[in-house]
Design a protein around this motif. Structure first.
Motif, PDB file in Angstrom:
ATOM      1  N   LYS A   1      55.790  57.019  48.785  1.00 54.94           N
ATOM      2  CA  LYS A   1      57.102  57.547  49.149  1.00 54.94           C
ATOM      3  C   LYS A   1      58.061  57.386  47.973  1.00 54.94           C
ATOM      4  N   LYS A   2      59.156  58.128  48.045  1.00 54.31           N
ATOM      5  CA  LYS A   2      60.127  58.092  46.944  1.00 54.31           C
ATOM      6  C   LYS A   2      60.665  56.678  46.732  1.00 54.31           C
ATOM      7  N   GLU A   3      60.817  55.924  47.830  1.00 51.09           N
ATOM      8  CA  GLU A   3      61.363  54.571  47.698  1.00 51.09           C
ATOM      9  C   GLU A   3      60.391  53.609  47.014  1.00 51.09           C
ATOM     10  N   ASN A   4      59.113  54.004  46.920  1.00 52.11           N
ATOM     11  CA  ASN A   4      58.139  53.184  46.183  1.00 52.11           C
ATOM     12  C   ASN A   4      58.210  53.414  44.681  1.00 52.11           C
ATOM     13  N   CYS A   5      58.889  54.466  44.258  1.00 50.08           N
ATOM     14  CA  CYS A   5      58.904  54.879  42.848  1.00 50.08           C
ATOM     15  C   CYS A   5      60.115  54.330  42.121  1.00 50.08           C
ATOM     16  N   THR A   6      59.918  54.001  40.861  1.00 51.00           N
ATOM     17  CA  THR A   6      61.009  53.548  39.995  1.00 51.00           C
ATOM     18  C   THR A   6      61.059  54.442  38.764  1.00 51.00           C
ATOM     19  N   GLU A   7      62.183  55.120  38.571  1.00 50.49           N
ATOM     20  CA  GLU A   7      62.367  55.975  37.398  1.00 50.49           C
ATOM     21  C   GLU A   7      63.043  55.176  36.289  1.00 50.49           C
ATOM     22  N   ILE A   8      62.427  55.127  35.145  1.00 49.96           N
ATOM     23  CA  ILE A   8      62.926  54.341  34.023  1.00 49.96           C
ATOM     24  C   ILE A   8      62.587  55.046  32.717  1.00 49.96           C
ATOM     25  N   SER A   9      63.032  54.472  31.603  1.00 60.28           N
ATOM     26  CA  SER A   9      62.659  55.011  30.290  1.00 60.28           C
ATOM     27  C   SER A   9      61.251  54.529  29.932  1.00 60.28           C
ATOM     28  N   TRP A  10      60.668  55.159  28.912  1.00 55.67           N
ATOM     29  CA  TRP A  10      59.319  54.760  28.513  1.00 55.67           C
ATOM     30  C   TRP A  10      59.280  53.310  28.060  1.00 55.67           C
ATOM     31  N   ILE A  11      60.249  52.867  27.265  1.00 57.35           N
ATOM     32  CA  ILE A  11      60.233  51.473  26.788  1.00 57.35           C
ATOM     33  C   ILE A  11      60.374  50.514  27.961  1.00 57.35           C
ATOM     34  N   GLU A  12      61.125  50.881  28.979  1.00 55.49           N
ATOM     35  CA  GLU A  12      61.223  50.034  30.169  1.00 55.49           C
ATOM     36  C   GLU A  12      59.907  49.996  30.926  1.00 55.49           C
ATOM     37  N   SER A  13      59.152  51.094  30.886  1.00 56.54           N
ATOM     38  CA  SER A  13      57.838  51.079  31.529  1.00 56.54           C
ATOM     39  C   SER A  13      56.888  50.140  30.800  1.00 56.54           C
ATOM     40  N   VAL A  14      57.011  50.054  29.479  1.00 54.82           N
ATOM     41  CA  VAL A  14      56.208  49.112  28.704  1.00 54.82           C
ATOM     42  C   VAL A  14      56.489  47.690  29.168  1.00 54.82           C
ATOM     43  N   LEU A  15      57.768  47.385  29.350  1.00 51.52           N
ATOM     44  CA  LEU A  15      58.170  46.057  29.814  1.00 51.52           C
ATOM     45  C   LEU A  15      57.710  45.812  31.245  1.00 51.52           C
ATOM     46  N   TRP A  16      57.808  46.832  32.089  1.00 53.13           N
ATOM     47  CA  TRP A  16      57.389  46.729  33.491  1.00 53.13           C
ATOM     48  C   TRP A  16      55.906  46.384  33.583  1.00 53.13           C
ATOM     49  N   TRP A  17      55.085  47.043  32.782  1.00 51.96           N
ATOM     50  CA  TRP A  17      53.656  46.785  32.786  1.00 51.96           C
ATOM     51  C   TRP A  17      53.319  45.439  32.154  1.00 51.96           C
ATOM     52  N   SER A  18      53.985  45.096  31.066  1.00 49.86           N
ATOM     53  CA  SER A  18      53.610  43.916  30.306  1.00 49.86           C
ATOM     54  C   SER A  18      53.998  42.626  31.011  1.00 49.86           C
ATOM     55  N   PHE A  19      55.160  42.625  31.667  1.00 53.53           N
ATOM     56  CA  PHE A  19      55.649  41.367  32.251  1.00 53.53           C
ATOM     57  C   PHE A  19      55.379  41.276  33.753  1.00 53.53           C
TER      58      PHE A  19
ATOM     59  N   GLY B   1      58.564  41.718  38.612  1.00 56.31           N
ATOM     60  CA  GLY B   1      59.592  42.221  39.511  1.00 56.31           C
ATOM     61  C   GLY B   1      60.887  42.607  38.837  1.00 56.31           C
ATOM     62  N   THR B   2      61.097  42.158  37.622  1.00 54.38           N
ATOM     63  CA  THR B   2      62.302  42.522  36.877  1.00 54.38           C
ATOM     64  C   THR B   2      61.890  43.088  35.521  1.00 54.38           C
ATOM     65  N   ILE B   3      62.801  43.855  34.935  1.00 54.87           N
ATOM     66  CA  ILE B   3      62.539  44.438  33.621  1.00 54.87           C
ATOM     67  C   ILE B   3      63.434  43.757  32.601  1.00 54.87           C
ATOM     68  N   PRO B   4      62.874  42.950  31.709  1.00 55.43           N
ATOM     69  CA  PRO B   4      63.679  42.264  30.702  1.00 55.43           C
ATOM     70  C   PRO B   4      64.155  43.225  29.625  1.00 55.43           C
ATOM     71  N   PRO B   5      65.054  42.797  28.746  1.00 53.59           N
ATOM     72  CA  PRO B   5      65.539  43.671  27.671  1.00 53.59           C
ATOM     73  C   PRO B   5      64.430  43.993  26.672  1.00 53.59           C
ATOM     74  N   PRO B   6      64.529  45.117  25.965  1.00 53.04           N
ATOM     75  CA  PRO B   6      63.480  45.517  25.013  1.00 53.04           C
ATOM     76  C   PRO B   6      63.162  44.465  23.963  1.00 53.04           C
ATOM     77  N   GLU B   7      64.150  43.677  23.561  1.00 52.66           N
ATOM     78  CA  GLU B   7      63.917  42.652  22.534  1.00 52.66           C
ATOM     79  C   GLU B   7      62.848  41.648  22.953  1.00 52.66           C
ATOM     80  N   THR B   8      62.585  41.559  24.256  1.00 52.02           N
ATOM     81  CA  THR B   8      61.558  40.646  24.752  1.00 52.02           C
ATOM     82  C   THR B   8      60.186  40.990  24.166  1.00 52.02           C
TER      83      THR B   8
END
Length: 537
Positions: A338-356, A359-366
């Motif tokens: 469902k749409k509520e299961n989806c999170t729209e973000i930038s590509w760099i934020e997706s990198v952070l989402w996958w790597s960490f 449940g939260t997306i840290p800043p790119p400098e991480t």
């Protein structure tokens, strides 16, 4: 740069005599080895000032810290594990050239490390006396958005590369792994698997050029090394052929908005139906959609105290959620996205989402952090060419519950991966394969008996999967080194020994790799327990 091979041969002879006279066969006098090696480095490097700052003997107070900072699998950190005689941490390319030549002069085995994520510790463990060449200081990254390329040194990490691309462009990326602390050298030279492979294939399919130091201490780019050696180091493992200094990569386009999601179901929530459909849908859907399926033991939500299997679908879609739902509603209704299961973000934020994945997306400098948790683990790999039947999936889940802790990652192939010939790079596992499996078990206890228990679990589950995976050979991925499938002692039978694991990693490409190895390193200086062997003499 002029090769550092023009010193008088008398110097090498004197070094050999010095070592022969003053060092025992067991190299017990590590300080003598250090002094001789340091003297050689000083003579071979210009300018030679501060050379001692990059060379660590076992007597150095910083030796243990330098050794363990980049050892990611703590199975190989114990008092009984053989330690290197010396660790060299070059800050210039000339230091790498000198380290190779000096190791040859002393007759000491050289191991090359770029990030420390080697699953079996082949870059930092050895049965014989050895030196570690750790290139973590060689980490420069030059991004040129105008021509959509970047030069990245082998000691950089994936996170650093992703961050430097993001600094220059919000609509460019690079297809590589999801763990941000992985080193560039090992990852790219062995294939480079990531969550954009269905759109852009592997990292090695997006490499344009390279710089390598060969066994003679020469720095060569693609033109100088020739197409055979270049072919070998974009998928055949760089450590068998030389020391990779840097790769020139081709950047890929990413949309300003991407979508990620995670859906989890257990067996009592019809997870078997989800897994069964996923097998055929995930490798054949839109190439911009990558859906990893993770199976792992979990607590039952309906029967208290009972174990079950949780099936999680973790996804990246190169587009927005509306575009994604159009696909999944039609092709994968069993997912229930469902749409509520989806999170729209930038590509760099997706990198952070996958790597960490917390449940939260840290800043790119991480992504610039090189910290990695202490963990003991074992991994194995497989390829699936035919979907498993529902009864077989149910049987597999039962076996996973019995084993207790092993996690299976099912990664879909297809898309661009299936369009590239198996011989284009040494990485052969393309058309005909639907899924790549990674088996994983991790633990925190240092007790060897605990480790034996978990190793037995993962090996049993791997054995159970035999009827459902590739055969003749049962294939494996080089990025997930696995000594269970074969090793070599690098002796007289190295070709026969190497072929056992070589055809599993490289299939028909193995013989070409052996020919390249024999041509560029005939005396097998660059070697490890699963390196490419030379042809029999």
């Amino acid at each position: 740069m002029k090769p550092l091979t023009c010193l008088p041969s008398l110097f090498s002879l004197l070094l050999f005599i010095l070592v022969s006279l003053h060092l025992s066969p067991s190299w017990a006098a590590s300080d003598s080895v250090y002094n001789t090696f340091l003297q050689c480095l000083t003579h071979r490097t210009q300018p030679s000032d501060h050379i001692s700052n990059i060379v660590y003997s076992q007597a150095n107070s910083s030796f243990t810290k330098v050794l363990t900072s980049y050892l990611r699998n703590h199975r190989f950190i114990s008092s009984s594990t053989r330690k290197p005689l010396i660790i060299v941490t070059p800050t210039r390319e000339s230091h790498v050239q000198a380290a190779i030549l000096c190791s040859k002069d002393l007759g000491v085995h050289l191991k090359i490390q770029s990030g420390g994520h080697d699953y079996e510790g082949l870059s930092y463990v050895s049965d014989d006396e050895f030196i570690i060449l750790d290139i973590f200081n060689l980490r420069s990254i030059e991004v040129d958005v105008k021509v959509e390329t970047a030069w990245v040194q082998a000691g950089a990490t994936l996170g650093e590369l992703y961050f430097r691309i993001w600094e220059k462009s919000k609509v460019h990326g690079f297809p590589a792994g999801v763990c941000h602390t992985v080193g560039i050298g090992g990852h790219l030279s062995s294939g480079g698997y990531g969550n954009m492979l269905r759109k852009y294939s592997l990292s090695v399919d997006n490499i344009l050029d390279a710089r390598i130091v060969d066994v003679q201490g020469r720095i060569q780019d693609r033109k100088a090394m020739g197409e055979d050696l270049f072919w070998a180091i974009i998928g055949g493992g760089g450590a068998s052929f030389g020391v990779i200094l840097a790769y020139q990569i081709k950047l890929v386009s990413v949309p300003e908005t991407v979508t990620v999601f995670r859906i989890q179901k257990t067996l009592d929530q019809n997870a078997t139906d989800l897994v069964y459909k996923w097998q055929s849908m995930a490798p054949s859907t839109d190439p911009g959609l990558f859906m990893r399926l993770v199976l792992q033991p979990a607590a039952s939500k309906t029967e208290k105290g009972q174990q079950t299997i949780g099936a999680s679908v973790v996804a990246l879609f190169l587009g927005n959620s509306d575009q994604l739902l159009t696909i999944t509603d039609k092709e994968f209704p069993e997912l229930g996205l469902k749409k509520e299961n989806c999170t729209e973000i930038s590509w760099i934020e997706s990198v952070l989402w996958w790597s960490f994945d917390n449940g939260t997306i840290p800043p790119p400098e991480t992504l610039l952090s090189r910290k990695f948790p202490t963990v003991f683990f074992k991994s194995k790999s497989d390829y699936v060419q035919t979907p498993m039947a529902k009864p077989d999936l149910e049987w597999l889940c039962k076996k996973m519950i019995e084993q207790g802790k092993v996690v299976l990652q099912f990664n879909p192939l297809g898309g661009r991966m299936g369009e590239i010939p198996a011989s284009a790079t040494p990485f052969p596992h393309r058309a005909g394969n639907l899924i790549k499996i990674q088996y994983y078990v991790g633990w925190n206890e240092e007790d060897p008996e605990v480790g034996k228990k978990y190793l037995a679990q993962i090996r049993r589950l791997y054995s159970y999967m035999t009827p459902f995976v590739s055969k003749n050979p049962r294939s494996a991925i080089l990025n997930y080194r696995d000594l269970d499938i074969g090793t070599t002692t690098n002796g007289n039978n190295s070709y026969e020994e190497g072929r056992v694991y070589g055809v599993k990693y490289f299939k028909d490409n193995f013989e070409r790799l052996v020919k390249v190895k024999t041509a560029v390193d005939p005396n097998n200086f660059f070697r490890n327990e699963q390196s490419i062997p030379t042809l029999p003499k």
